[in-house]
Enzyme design. Structure first.
Site, short mmCIF file in Angstrom:
data_model
loop_
_atom_site.label_atom_id
_atom_site.label_comp_id
_atom_site.label_asym_id
_atom_site.label_seq_id
_atom_site.Cartn_x
_atom_site.Cartn_y
_atom_site.Cartn_z
N CYS A 176 0.86 -1.19 0.00
CA CYS A 176 0.00 0.00 0.00
C CYS A 176 0.89 1.24 0.00
O CYS A 176 1.80 1.36 0.83
CB CYS A 176 -0.90 -0.01 1.23
SG CYS A 176 -1.89 1.50 1.41
N CYS B 3 0.29 3.26 3.63
CA CYS B 3 0.76 2.77 4.93
C CYS B 3 1.84 1.70 4.86
O CYS B 3 2.40 1.33 5.89
CB CYS B 3 -0.41 2.26 5.76
SG CYS B 3 -1.14 0.72 5.14
N CYS C 186 -7.32 -0.97 1.41
CA CYS C 186 -6.34 -1.48 2.36
C CYS C 186 -7.02 -1.57 3.71
O CYS C 186 -7.67 -0.61 4.15
CB CYS C 186 -5.13 -0.54 2.43
SG CYS C 186 -3.95 -0.98 3.72
N CYS D 293 -5.36 1.15 6.41
CA CYS D 293 -5.51 2.61 6.33
C CYS D 293 -6.75 3.06 5.56
O CYS D 293 -7.06 4.25 5.54
CB CYS D 293 -4.27 3.24 5.72
SG CYS D 293 -4.03 2.85 3.97
N CYS E 54 -8.46 -5.92 -9.56
CA CYS E 54 -8.08 -4.91 -10.55
C CYS E 54 -7.62 -3.68 -9.75
O CYS E 54 -8.45 -2.96 -9.18
CB CYS E 54 -9.28 -4.62 -11.43
SG CYS E 54 -8.97 -3.44 -12.73
#
Length: 143
Positions: free
Chosen positions: A55, A58, A104, A107, A128
């Protein structure tokens, strides 16, 4: 955006000013306002190197290169996350469609969407994901 970001509390605290400083405008719009990159323009669309996709907000490890495949859709596609617990899924009714948004789970950053048209010999799923939501950590020793 598919819904109110505050309807779920995510463990990773976010400071908007810090995010605007640290992220590119595209990374910020994708992760914080559920924007979408134009197809075939993302940095990782054609990446075939071995490694882990994290991510961009984070740093949580989200996908491994072994789960990445060429779907032809114009965005990086994976048939599974690195672990089911790293992903948060939410129904998305925007743009006259019904889709499942992928965030995510640490976060709340918007990553993309998941569809049920992935490889049948794997999970049948296609995550995707916008390249702008990811950072890639190469693991050449995995090849």
């Amino acid at each position: 955006m598919s819904g109110d970001r505050d309807d779920k509390r995510y463990p990773y605290p976010k400071d908007d000013a810090e995010l605007r400083r640290r992220l590119t405008p595209m990374q910020y719009e994708v992760t914080q306002h559920a924007a979408t990159e134009r197809p075939f323009t993302g940095e990782y669309t054609d990446t075939e190197d071995a490694g882990i996709y994290h991510c961009v907000v984070c740093g949580t490890a989200l996908f491994e290169s072994g789960a990445k495949y060429h779907s032809g859709c114009g965005w990086p596609s994976y048939f599974k996350p690195i672990d089911a617990e790293v992903i948060d899924e939410k129904m998305d009714y925007t743009h006259g469609m019904t889709r499942v948004e992928v965030r995510c789970n640490q976060c709340g950053a918007h990553l993309g969407h998941v569809f049920e048209d992935g490889p049948r010999d794997k999970t049948g799923l296609r995550y995707c994901i916008n390249s702008a939501a990811l950072n890639f950590e190469a693991k050449p020793e995995w090849k």
